[in-house]
Design a protein around this motif. Sequence first.
Motif, PDB file in Angstrom:
ATOM      1  N   GLY A  43      24.997  45.419  41.569  1.00 32.59           N
ATOM      2  CA  GLY A  43      24.973  44.003  41.228  1.00 32.59           C
ATOM      3  C   GLY A  43      26.347  43.398  41.007  1.00 32.59           C
ATOM      4  O   GLY A  43      27.282  43.631  41.773  1.00 32.59           O
ATOM      5  N   GLU A  44      26.475  42.630  39.928  1.00 29.83           N
ATOM      6  CA  GLU A  44      27.732  41.947  39.634  1.00 29.83           C
ATOM      7  C   GLU A  44      28.848  42.909  39.260  1.00 29.83           C
ATOM      8  O   GLU A  44      30.021  42.544  39.290  1.00 29.83           O
ATOM      9  CB  GLU A  44      27.519  40.929  38.504  1.00 29.83           C
ATOM     10  CG  GLU A  44      26.572  39.793  38.874  1.00 29.83           C
ATOM     11  CD  GLU A  44      26.395  38.814  37.729  1.00 29.83           C
ATOM     12  OE1 GLU A  44      26.952  39.078  36.633  1.00 29.83           O
ATOM     13  OE2 GLU A  44      25.725  37.784  37.928  1.00 29.83           O
ATOM     14  N   ALA A  64      42.944  48.328  48.231  1.00 27.94           N
ATOM     15  CA  ALA A  64      42.463  47.162  47.480  1.00 27.94           C
ATOM     16  C   ALA A  64      41.030  47.377  47.004  1.00 27.94           C
ATOM     17  O   ALA A  64      40.223  48.039  47.664  1.00 27.94           O
ATOM     18  CB  ALA A  64      42.541  45.916  48.362  1.00 27.94           C
ATOM     19  N   ARG A  65      40.715  46.818  45.848  1.00 28.21           N
ATOM     20  CA  ARG A  65      39.371  46.859  45.282  1.00 28.21           C
ATOM     21  C   ARG A  65      38.903  45.422  45.093  1.00 28.21           C
ATOM     22  O   ARG A  65      39.604  44.593  44.519  1.00 28.21           O
ATOM     23  CB  ARG A  65      39.379  47.593  43.943  1.00 28.21           C
ATOM     24  CG  ARG A  65      39.946  48.996  44.021  1.00 28.21           C
ATOM     25  CD  ARG A  65      38.996  49.946  44.687  1.00 28.21           C
ATOM     26  NE  ARG A  65      37.946  50.382  43.791  1.00 28.21           N
ATOM     27  CZ  ARG A  65      36.855  51.037  44.188  1.00 28.21           C
ATOM     28  NH1 ARG A  65      36.652  51.261  45.463  1.00 28.21           N
ATOM     29  NH2 ARG A  65      35.964  51.431  43.303  1.00 28.21           N
ATOM     30  N   VAL A  66      37.707  45.123  45.575  1.00 26.91           N
ATOM     31  CA  VAL A  66      37.176  43.763  45.569  1.00 26.91           C
ATOM     32  C   VAL A  66      35.878  43.733  44.776  1.00 26.91           C
ATOM     33  O   VAL A  66      34.938  44.471  45.084  1.00 26.91           O
ATOM     34  CB  VAL A  66      36.919  43.272  47.010  1.00 26.91           C
ATOM     35  CG1 VAL A  66      36.303  41.879  46.987  1.00 26.91           C
ATOM     36  CG2 VAL A  66      38.200  43.288  47.816  1.00 26.91           C
ATOM     37  N   ARG A  67      35.822  42.873  43.772  1.00 26.15           N
ATOM     38  CA  ARG A  67      34.609  42.768  42.961  1.00 26.15           C
ATOM     39  C   ARG A  67      33.536  41.929  43.662  1.00 26.15           C
ATOM     40  O   ARG A  67      33.849  41.035  44.447  1.00 26.15           O
ATOM     41  CB  ARG A  67      34.927  42.148  41.599  1.00 26.15           C
ATOM     42  CG  ARG A  67      35.729  43.075  40.698  1.00 26.15           C
ATOM     43  CD  ARG A  67      35.692  42.616  39.250  1.00 26.15           C
ATOM     44  NE  ARG A  67      36.260  43.619  38.367  1.00 26.15           N
ATOM     45  CZ  ARG A  67      35.593  44.659  37.899  1.00 26.15           C
ATOM     46  NH1 ARG A  67      34.321  44.818  38.218  1.00 26.15           N
ATOM     47  NH2 ARG A  67      36.184  45.540  37.112  1.00 26.15           N
ATOM     48  N   SER A  68      32.298  42.246  43.354  1.00 23.98           N
ATOM     49  CA  SER A  68      31.182  41.489  43.902  1.00 23.98           C
ATOM     50  C   SER A  68      31.330  40.016  43.563  1.00 23.98           C
ATOM     51  O   SER A  68      31.577  39.651  42.413  1.00 23.98           O
ATOM     52  CB  SER A  68      29.861  42.028  43.327  1.00 23.98           C
ATOM     53  OG  SER A  68      28.771  41.239  43.751  1.00 23.98           O
ATOM     54  N   MET A  70      33.700  38.034  44.486  1.00 26.40           N
ATOM     55  CA  MET A  70      35.084  37.589  44.580  1.00 26.40           C
ATOM     56  C   MET A  70      35.597  37.824  46.005  1.00 26.40           C
ATOM     57  O   MET A  70      35.313  38.854  46.600  1.00 26.40           O
ATOM     58  CB  MET A  70      35.961  38.360  43.590  1.00 26.40           C
ATOM     59  CG  MET A  70      35.469  38.297  42.147  1.00 26.40           C
ATOM     60  SD  MET A  70      35.473  36.623  41.467  1.00 26.40           S
ATOM     61  CE  MET A  70      37.256  36.365  41.342  1.00 26.40           C
ATOM     62  N   SER A  71      36.352  36.886  46.532  1.00 23.44           N
ATOM     63  CA  SER A  71      36.901  36.919  47.888  1.00 23.44           C
ATOM     64  C   SER A  71      35.773  36.836  48.914  1.00 23.44           C
ATOM     65  O   SER A  71      34.581  36.770  48.559  1.00 23.44           O
ATOM     66  CB  SER A  71      37.750  38.176  48.130  1.00 23.44           C
ATOM     67  OG  SER A  71      36.941  39.286  48.444  1.00 23.44           O
ATOM     68  N   VAL A  72      36.144  36.849  50.184  1.00 22.28           N
ATOM     69  CA  VAL A  72      35.148  36.724  51.242  1.00 22.28           C
ATOM     70  C   VAL A  72      34.212  37.930  51.243  1.00 22.28           C
ATOM     71  O   VAL A  72      32.987  37.788  51.245  1.00 22.28           O
ATOM     72  CB  VAL A  72      35.838  36.578  52.611  1.00 22.28           C
ATOM     73  CG1 VAL A  72      34.802  36.612  53.731  1.00 22.28           C
ATOM     74  CG2 VAL A  72      36.631  35.289  52.679  1.00 22.28           C
ATOM     75  N   ALA A  73      34.773  39.138  51.232  1.00 25.24           N
ATOM     76  CA  ALA A  73      33.954  40.343  51.309  1.00 25.24           C
ATOM     77  C   ALA A  73      33.021  40.454  50.108  1.00 25.24           C
ATOM     78  O   ALA A  73      31.833  40.775  50.248  1.00 25.24           O
ATOM     79  CB  ALA A  73      34.840  41.579  51.405  1.00 25.24           C
TER      80      ALA A  73
END
Length: 238
Positions: A43-44, A64-68, A70-73
């Motif tokens: 989830g979040e 890089a680490r991308v949170r759910s 946040m950002s396009v991905a």
Amino acid sequence: MSEGVSSSQERGLLQEALDRVADACWVRLPCERVTVMLADGEGEQAVLGIAAWRGQLGEEAANARVRSGMSVAGGVYASGRVRRVADGEHDSSPVPTRGEGGSFICMPLPLDGRVLGVINVRRRAGEPAFSEVDETLLDCLALFAGKSLQAAQLAFLVRSEFAQRALQGEGGPEAVSAFVHGEAQPAQVARMLAKSFYREMKAAGFGNNQIVGAAGEIIDQLSASLRKHGQRMVRSRS
């Protein structure tokens, strides 16, 4: 055959599947870069990390680490909806791109109603933008990707003695041979394992509620293995 199978063998099977996915996208959708990102967490709280790629990718981007969300991905992962952009430099969407120009598609990576991660393909500025046909093709490749990762999970699982007994009991030597040679469907193998698991639990004296609880734990463990794989990949590069 040993009852236990090492985590390095599990990672090897998953990585082979991820590399095949990246290769398929790279060959069928000519582009500057392909990245396959898997989610760690739920989830979040989920965080996306790159698990496989083709093309040029800097060390900072690879780690890089991308949170759910946040950002396009992260937004595509959270929503489960594809995003296709003709030119990143002139994109006016609420969630901004990462500062790169050119066209890109960010596609959810689905499996049985869940989203495991995302697949990104990008073309440099000045090259033709990705079309709706390209988006449809990537959608098909993403479905293939989810099933490939599921097959890798089952290939790891079937190496245990329990799985060997289950296949022998349900389908005999032919079932084992079909799976080893890639001729058996993952859903077919899963059903065989489930039937054998149920019979052995009943024979051991467990009640229905206990069997359901054990089955739920197995599902959770299998689902978590893919998400944890993305985290291990990032740690191995740091």
